[in-house]
Scaffold this motif. Sequence first.
Motif, PDB file in Angstrom:
ATOM      1  N   ASP A 145       0.689  -1.196   0.030  1.00 14.95           N
ATOM      2  CA  ASP A 145       0.022  -0.188  -0.092  1.00 14.95           C
ATOM      3  C   ASP A 145       0.849   1.314  -0.110  1.00 14.95           C
ATOM      4  OD1 ASP A 145       0.791   0.659   2.689  1.00 14.95           O
ATOM      5  OD2 ASP A 145      -0.789  -0.846   3.367  1.00 14.95           O
ATOM      6  N   TYR A 146       0.518   2.367   0.149  1.00 10.85           N
ATOM      7  CA  TYR A 146       1.170   3.654   0.097  1.00 10.85           C
ATOM      8  C   TYR A 146       2.274   3.753   1.090  1.00 10.85           C
ATOM      9  CZ  TYR A 146       2.404   8.307  -1.178  1.00 10.85           C
ATOM     10  OH  TYR A 146       3.156   9.443  -1.579  1.00 10.85           O
ATOM     11  N   LEU A 147       2.144   3.312   2.508  1.00 10.09           N
ATOM     12  CA  LEU A 147       3.088   3.800   3.253  1.00 10.09           C
ATOM     13  C   LEU A 147       3.870   2.226   3.608  1.00 10.09           C
ATOM     14  CD1 LEU A 147       1.625   6.249   5.601  1.00 10.09           C
ATOM     15  CD2 LEU A 147       3.255   6.518   3.763  1.00 10.09           C
ATOM     16  N   SER A 148       3.350   1.236   3.378  1.00 13.12           N
ATOM     17  CA  SER A 148       3.930  -0.215   3.933  1.00 13.12           C
ATOM     18  C   SER A 148       4.008  -1.337   2.790  1.00 13.12           C
ATOM     19  CB  SER A 148       3.074  -0.426   5.316  1.00 13.12           C
ATOM     20  OG  SER A 148       1.807  -0.793   4.826  1.00 13.12           O
ATOM     21  N   VAL A 149       4.480  -2.312   3.193  1.00  8.81           N
ATOM     22  CA  VAL A 149       4.357  -3.717   2.608  1.00  8.81           C
ATOM     23  C   VAL A 149       3.843  -4.666   3.621  1.00  8.81           C
ATOM     24  CG1 VAL A 149       6.882  -4.349   2.733  1.00  8.81           C
ATOM     25  CG2 VAL A 149       5.674  -5.183   0.812  1.00  8.81           C
ATOM     26  N   LYS A 150       3.057  -5.684   3.104  1.00  8.92           N
ATOM     27  CA  LYS A 150       2.690  -6.643   4.270  1.00  8.92           C
ATOM     28  C   LYS A 150       2.872  -7.829   3.452  1.00  8.92           C
ATOM     29  CE  LYS A 150      -0.572  -3.414   6.159  1.00  8.92           C
ATOM     30  NZ  LYS A 150      -2.218  -2.963   6.118  1.00  8.92           N
ATOM     31  N   VAL A 151       3.049  -8.921   4.417  1.00  4.81           N
ATOM     32  CA  VAL A 151       3.176 -10.161   4.209  1.00  4.81           C
ATOM     33  C   VAL A 151       2.102 -11.078   4.881  1.00  4.81           C
ATOM     34  CG1 VAL A 151       4.464 -12.355   4.136  1.00  4.81           C
ATOM     35  CG2 VAL A 151       5.725 -10.160   3.730  1.00  4.81           C
ATOM     36  N   TRP A 152       1.230 -11.834   4.138  1.00  3.89           N
ATOM     37  CA  TRP A 152       0.221 -12.737   4.440  1.00  3.89           C
ATOM     38  C   TRP A 152       0.418 -14.071   4.326  1.00  3.89           C
ATOM     39  CZ3 TRP A 152      -4.553  -9.751   5.778  1.00  3.89           C
ATOM     40  CH2 TRP A 152      -4.183  -8.410   5.602  1.00  3.89           C
ATOM     41  N   ASP A 153      -0.084 -14.776   5.204  1.00  5.16           N
ATOM     42  CA  ASP A 153       0.265 -16.468   5.205  1.00  5.16           C
ATOM     43  C   ASP A 153      -1.324 -16.650   4.609  1.00  5.16           C
ATOM     44  OD1 ASP A 153      -0.509 -19.059   5.697  1.00  5.16           O
ATOM     45  OD2 ASP A 153       0.941 -18.836   7.414  1.00  5.16           O
ATOM     46  N   LEU A 154      -1.410 -17.281   3.560  1.00  5.14           N
ATOM     47  CA  LEU A 154      -2.552 -17.759   2.771  1.00  5.14           C
ATOM     48  C   LEU A 154      -3.608 -18.554   3.723  1.00  5.14           C
ATOM     49  CD1 LEU A 154      -1.680 -18.860  -0.995  1.00  5.14           C
ATOM     50  CD2 LEU A 154      -2.058 -16.533   0.090  1.00  5.14           C
ATOM     51  N   ASN A 155      -3.316 -19.293   4.768  1.00  4.98           N
ATOM     52  CA  ASN A 155      -4.125 -19.770   5.738  1.00  4.98           C
ATOM     53  C   ASN A 155      -4.576 -18.703   6.810  1.00  4.98           C
ATOM     54  OD1 ASN A 155      -3.331 -22.240   4.560  1.00  4.98           O
ATOM     55  ND2 ASN A 155      -1.449 -22.436   5.693  1.00  4.98           N
ATOM     56  N   MET A 156      -4.032 -17.396   6.846  1.00  5.44           N
ATOM     57  CA  MET A 156      -4.779 -16.556   7.846  1.00  5.44           C
ATOM     58  C   MET A 156      -5.092 -15.147   7.110  1.00  5.44           C
ATOM     59  SD  MET A 156      -2.908 -15.447  11.537  1.00  5.44           S
ATOM     60  CE  MET A 156      -1.815 -14.185  10.973  1.00  5.44           C
ATOM     61  N   GLU A 157      -6.417 -15.026   7.246  1.00  7.31           N
ATOM     62  CA  GLU A 157      -7.144 -13.951   6.420  1.00  7.31           C
ATOM     63  C   GLU A 157      -7.231 -12.755   7.096  1.00  7.31           C
ATOM     64  OE1 GLU A 157     -10.949 -15.461   4.411  1.00  7.31           O
ATOM     65  OE2 GLU A 157     -10.143 -17.275   5.132  1.00  7.31           O
ATOM     66  N   SER A 158      -7.033 -12.879   8.590  1.00  5.02           N
ATOM     67  CA  SER A 158      -7.486 -11.806   9.365  1.00  5.02           C
ATOM     68  C   SER A 158      -6.623 -10.713   9.546  1.00  5.02           C
ATOM     69  CB  SER A 158      -8.079 -12.339  10.780  1.00  5.02           C
ATOM     70  OG  SER A 158      -6.824 -12.970  11.433  1.00  5.02           O
ATOM     71  N   ARG A 159      -5.275 -11.010   9.521  1.00  5.02           N
ATOM     72  CA  ARG A 159      -4.102  -9.674   9.514  1.00  5.02           C
ATOM     73  C   ARG A 159      -2.974 -10.690   8.712  1.00  5.02           C
ATOM     74  NH1 ARG A 159      -1.015 -11.136  14.270  1.00  5.02           N
ATOM     75  NH2 ARG A 159      -2.296 -12.834  15.418  1.00  5.02           N
ATOM     76  N   PRO A 160      -2.094  -9.432   8.506  1.00  4.92           N
ATOM     77  CA  PRO A 160      -0.922  -9.978   7.858  1.00  4.92           C
ATOM     78  C   PRO A 160       0.085 -10.541   9.043  1.00  4.92           C
ATOM     79  CG  PRO A 160      -0.918  -7.581   8.086  1.00  4.92           C
ATOM     80  CD  PRO A 160      -2.388  -7.891   8.368  1.00  4.92           C
ATOM     81  N   VAL A 161       0.945 -11.521   8.658  1.00  5.02           N
ATOM     82  CA  VAL A 161       1.919 -11.950   9.639  1.00  5.02           C
ATOM     83  C   VAL A 161       3.211 -11.098   9.677  1.00  5.02           C
ATOM     84  CG1 VAL A 161       1.380 -14.372   9.267  1.00  5.02           C
ATOM     85  CG2 VAL A 161       2.931 -13.444   7.673  1.00  5.02           C
ATOM     86  N   GLU A 162       3.374 -10.335   8.652  1.00  7.26           N
ATOM     87  CA  GLU A 162       4.608  -9.367   8.766  1.00  7.26           C
ATOM     88  C   GLU A 162       3.958  -7.881   8.006  1.00  7.26           C
ATOM     89  OE1 GLU A 162       7.988 -10.434   6.734  1.00  7.26           O
ATOM     90  OE2 GLU A 162       7.663 -12.682   7.567  1.00  7.26           O
ATOM     91  N   THR A 163       4.566  -6.785   8.903  1.00  5.41           N
ATOM     92  CA  THR A 163       4.098  -5.232   8.197  1.00  5.41           C
ATOM     93  C   THR A 163       5.560  -4.692   8.270  1.00  5.41           C
ATOM     94  OG1 THR A 163       1.814  -5.268   9.076  1.00  5.41           O
ATOM     95  CG2 THR A 163       3.020  -3.297   8.549  1.00  5.41           C
ATOM     96  N   HIS A 164       5.788  -4.361   7.248  1.00  4.17           N
ATOM     97  CA  HIS A 164       7.330  -3.324   7.126  1.00  4.17           C
ATOM     98  C   HIS A 164       6.914  -1.940   6.485  1.00  4.17           C
ATOM     99  CE1 HIS A 164       9.425  -7.275   7.385  1.00  4.17           C
ATOM    100  NE2 HIS A 164       8.594  -7.898   6.585  1.00  4.17           N
ATOM    101  N   GLN A 165       7.352  -0.976   7.492  1.00  7.00           N
ATOM    102  CA  GLN A 165       7.127   0.412   7.040  1.00  7.00           C
ATOM    103  C   GLN A 165       8.043   0.906   5.872  1.00  7.00           C
ATOM    104  OE1 GLN A 165       4.399   1.677   7.968  1.00  7.00           O
ATOM    105  NE2 GLN A 165       4.023   0.145   9.730  1.00  7.00           N
TER     106      GLN A 165
END
Length: 288
Positions: A145-165
């Motif tokens: 997105d504009y300010l960050s990059v997020k890593v998602w586990d395909l088995n978990m939809e509720s929130r990302p496993v990593e957020t990097h600013q």
Amino acid sequence: MDLMVEASPRRIFANAHTYHINSISVNSDHETYLSADDLRINLWHLEITDRSFNIVDIKPANMEELTEVITAAEFHPHQCNVLVYSSSKGTVRLCDMRSSALCDRHSKFFEEPEDPSSRSFFSEIISSISDVKFSHSGRYMMTRDYLSVKVWDLNMESRPVETHQVHEYLRSKLCSLYENDCIFDKFECCWNGSDSAIMTGSYNNFFRMFDRNARRDVTLEASRENSKPRASLKPRKVCTGGKRKKDEISVDSLDFNKKILHTAWHPLENIIAVAATNNLYIFQDKVN
């Protein structure tokens, strides 16, 4: 004479999109590929240029009811029936083409709940996803997105496993970035060959790399002044206020016309390509 390189089209797949195409992704079956625009995703056969099959259509009957657009789409690297597409509302939908031919109903929906305390006029704009990429393993996906990059586990939809600013120091500058339209810039992101690191671009010809295992990150600059062949890139730091150290750059002196929207990482080696406006830089890991 100078060597001239010219690209000539082998096939033209025409007349299937009303809006700008934002994504093309070849399927792992090597027979089909998808193309996506703001409102539709079409499936093509590589050998058939005059017909495509519409698999996602989010166009409302009344265009005044339009609330979101498709921003990026990609096929899963190993499962030929799975694709994801991201939206301007900051969500990602995963679709399975085996469950129905028209993927209007997603099988997974990835969205991070918004923190009400940080809501502002710009919240919706900066949460829009500009790129989505599966990891090579197929277990994770990354969204930018504009300010960050997020890593998602395909088995978990509720929130990302990593957020990097990526450039959190710009949060206080969103007003001027809105006025000069930079807030609508679409930054891409990419994985390295082993999925252990990710890379994405920023302003002032900066690009960011995040080491997922060591939890380290670095800001590097692609520019003619400091990129003589064989020279090492020095990490850059942005100073947000207070006293600026000697080798730091002030957030107020960043050049927003110099932006790195496109980056690519070699699938096997530590070689990266960085597109900075009209220059293409290729960097490789230090060879001893």
